[in-house]
Design an enzyme around this catalytic site. Structure first.
Site, mmCIF file in Angstrom:
data_model
loop_
_atom_site.group_PDB
_atom_site.id
_atom_site.type_symbol
_atom_site.label_atom_id
_atom_site.label_comp_id
_atom_site.label_asym_id
_atom_site.label_seq_id
_atom_site.Cartn_x
_atom_site.Cartn_y
_atom_site.Cartn_z
ATOM 1 N N GLY A 6 68.415 90.201 -3.240
ATOM 2 C CA GLY A 6 67.432 91.170 -2.767
ATOM 3 C C GLY A 6 67.045 92.291 -3.690
ATOM 4 N N ARG B 85 52.051 83.551 -3.842
ATOM 5 C CA ARG B 85 52.483 84.887 -3.402
ATOM 6 C C ARG B 85 51.320 85.810 -3.022
ATOM 7 N NH1 ARG B 85 55.189 88.239 -5.580
ATOM 8 N NH2 ARG B 85 56.666 88.621 -3.916
ATOM 9 N N CYS C 170 39.798 75.110 -1.749
ATOM 10 C CA CYS C 170 38.775 75.266 -0.716
ATOM 11 C C CYS C 170 39.203 76.219 0.395
ATOM 12 C CB CYS C 170 38.488 73.900 -0.122
ATOM 13 S SG CYS C 170 40.011 73.147 0.484
ATOM 14 N N GLU C 171 39.661 77.396 0.033
ATOM 15 C CA GLU C 171 40.087 78.390 1.020
ATOM 16 C C GLU C 171 39.722 79.767 0.490
ATOM 17 O OE1 GLU C 171 43.027 78.025 3.480
ATOM 18 O OE2 GLU C 171 43.602 75.964 3.004
ATOM 19 N N TYR D 88 59.869 82.634 -7.331
ATOM 20 C CA TYR D 88 59.038 82.200 -6.201
ATOM 21 C C TYR D 88 57.627 81.836 -6.671
ATOM 22 C CZ TYR D 88 63.039 84.315 -3.984
ATOM 23 O OH TYR D 88 64.332 84.642 -3.645
HETATM 24 N N1 LLP Z 1 70.410 84.883 -0.662
HETATM 25 C C1 LLP Z 1 69.777 84.480 0.457
HETATM 26 C C2 LLP Z 1 70.570 84.040 1.615
HETATM 27 C C3 LLP Z 1 68.367 84.493 0.519
HETATM 28 O O1 LLP Z 1 67.744 84.088 1.619
HETATM 29 C C4 LLP Z 1 67.624 84.941 -0.617
HETATM 30 C C5 LLP Z 1 66.166 84.969 -0.589
HETATM 31 C C6 LLP Z 1 68.338 85.338 -1.771
HETATM 32 C C7 LLP Z 1 69.728 85.314 -1.751
HETATM 33 C C8 LLP Z 1 67.665 85.791 -3.030
HETATM 34 O O2 LLP Z 1 66.913 86.951 -2.841
HETATM 35 P P1 LLP Z 1 66.240 87.719 -4.102
HETATM 36 O O3 LLP Z 1 67.370 88.254 -4.953
HETATM 37 O O4 LLP Z 1 65.452 86.724 -4.862
HETATM 38 O O5 LLP Z 1 65.424 88.763 -3.491
HETATM 39 N N2 LLP Z 1 59.251 83.893 -1.298
HETATM 40 C C9 LLP Z 1 59.473 85.318 -1.200
HETATM 41 C C10 LLP Z 1 60.929 85.685 -1.274
HETATM 42 C C11 LLP Z 1 61.786 84.991 -0.220
HETATM 43 C C12 LLP Z 1 63.239 85.313 -0.337
HETATM 44 C C13 LLP Z 1 64.058 84.384 0.491
HETATM 45 N N3 LLP Z 1 65.462 84.575 0.407
HETATM 46 C C14 LLP Z 1 58.662 86.008 -2.304
HETATM 47 O O6 LLP Z 1 57.951 85.319 -3.030
HETATM 48 O O7 LLP Z 1 58.681 87.223 -2.430
#
Ligand code: LLP
Length: 413
Positions: free
Chosen positions: A239, A319, A349-350, A378
């Site tokens: 996160g 994104r 097409c959106e 992502y």
């Molecule tokens: N651990 C778990 C259980 C998770 O669900 C996630 C992300 C992470 C770790 C890694 O989080 P990070 O360090 O990357 O923030 N597609 C979205 C982000 C979805 C995150 C899902 N879970 C975007 O493009 O911003």
């Protein structure tokens, strides 16, 4: 460190001119910096050096096999969310004992695969899943290593799609229920309690939610300790937020909070427990170290609006369409041309197919190249074949050298 800079008005990644990469491999193309990715991993790892810890890279952010192999060789662990990702992690060389598996909807086959593989922990997200895991492990004559994912009801004040630690979210188990579930798990011969897990969301911008999460988990672990339950690790999830407006080396750090600041907030709280600290960063490692290169196809003007139609689209980077996310866009050749305000759009097409809206950009022409910045996380993992478009090529930069780390999907015509 951000590995991008302009030299003589040309955008470089490390020692490589990105226009050269675009010409050689074609566009759209994802291009990553080896030094940037390994450097960010090492920085997070070093920030926690004062405590026993394991950085489990979150594959969902970017699971290119070459990048995974790099990370495994550095000694990282892996955080996976499906049987497919578990297979990718094992293939890339992550030792099973460094892999954690969270998912709110693990199938029986995935649970069996995880148990058989001997992973570090199944991060279990509901009481029913815990009971199914115990039964499947017993049927296999094995023991399943488990951690419960706690939902601490902490708000990270971010995009609703990226918040996972509120009780209104589908993730994890509330504290009271988790307590009872651990007491039940402790009585099952087919389960081994190894840890406790929490992931409250993505794009966390301040250290305070981490501090609160650490305090909640520390109190929980201490409380269950009194009931005779021991934990080997406390997993704080991922996160760590990335600042999408910082895209060039000269702008400083790409993070909202330095990993050292996060470590300073949680290590003193968790250290007295004597547990290993697990982290699951994804975006903070790869996000700022990848770009999506694209080429301008057409300029187009409607009443009051200018469009730049480019050869990348929402199928290559979703994104902006999905979260209204901001990605900076830079020309590969900056030329002091007058800026103008444009929508940068793809061919799909959106009307939701855009990479940027009302963006001030130097005036670009058909054939010019541009880079969509901070696209390392992502990006490729959320690509699709929508409109029968092949997925882009992926290229790794290492200093002045570059190589393809995944081919462009073949064209159908
Ligand atoms: N651990 C778990 C259980 C998770 O669900 C996630 C992300 C992470 C770790 C890694 O989080 P990070 O360090 O990357 O923030 N597609 C979205 C982000 C979805 C995150 C899902 N879970 C975007 O493009 O911003």
């Amino acid at each position: 460190m951000i590995p991008y800079s302009y030299r003589d008005n040309r955008l470089f990644c490390e020692e490589t001119d990105l226009a050269e990469v675009a010409r050689q491999y074609g566009t759209p193309a994802y291009v990553y910096s080896k030094a940037g990715i390994t450097g960010n991993y090492a920085r997070i790892d070093a920030a926690f050096a004062a405590a026993p810890h394991l950085v489990c890279y979150a594959l969902k952010a970017n699971a290119n096999p070459a990048l995974l192999k790099m990370m495994a060789e550095l000694g990282a662990g892996a955080d996976v969310v499906s049987g497919g990702e578990l297979a990718q992690a094992l293939q890339a060389g992550f030792p099973a004992q460094r892999i954690v598996f969270a998912s709110v909807g693990k199938t029986d086959a995935e649970i069996r695969f995880a148990i058989r593989s001997g992973i570090l922990a199944l991060n279990v997200e509901s009481r029913e899943e815990l009971e199914v895991t115990a039964r499947l492990a017993a049927e296999m004559g094995m023991t399943a290593p488990i951690a419960l994912r706690i939902n601490p009801d902490i708000d990270i004040e971010g995009h609703p799609y990226l918040t996972t630690g509120k009780s209104a979210n589908k993730f994890g188990i509330a504290l009271e229920e988790a307590r009872a579930a651990y007491l039940w798990a402790a009585e099952q011969n087919s389960l081994k309690i190894v840890g406790v897990h929490c992931h409250i969301g993505s794009m966390i911008k301040k250290s305070d939610p981490y501090h609160r999460m650490a305090e909640t988990l520390a109190a929980f672990v201490a409380d269950l300790g009194k009931a005779g339950i021991r934990f080997e690790h406390v997993d704080l999830g991922g996160g760590l937020g990335v600042d999408y407006t910082k895209v060039l080396g000269e702008q400083g750090s790409p993070w909202f909070m330095e990993p050292e600041e996060m470590a300073a907030q949680v290590i003193p709280v968790l250290q007295p427990l004597g547990c290993e600290i697990l982290l699951e960063p994804g975006r903070s490692i790869v996000g700022p170290n990848g770009v999506l290169l694209s080429q301008v196809l057409y300029r187009k003007e409607t009443k009051g609006k200018k469009f730049l139609v480019v050869d990348a689209a929402m199928s290559d980077l979703i994104r902006p369409s999905l979260y209204g996310a901001y990605h900076a866009i830079l020309p590969l050749q900056a030329g002091g041309v007058e800026p103008e305000t444009v929508d940068v759009v793809g061919a799909i097409c959106e009307s939701g197919d855009f990479l940027a809206k009302d963006r001030e950009l130097e005036r670009l022409q058909r054939g010019d190249y541009l880079a969509v910045m901070t696209a390392g996380a992502y990006g490729y993992t959320l690509t699709s074949n929508y409109n029968a478009r092949p997925r882009p090529v992926e290229v790794l930069i290492d200093g002045a050298t570059h190589s393809v780390i995944r081919d462009r999907e073949p064209s159908l015509f």
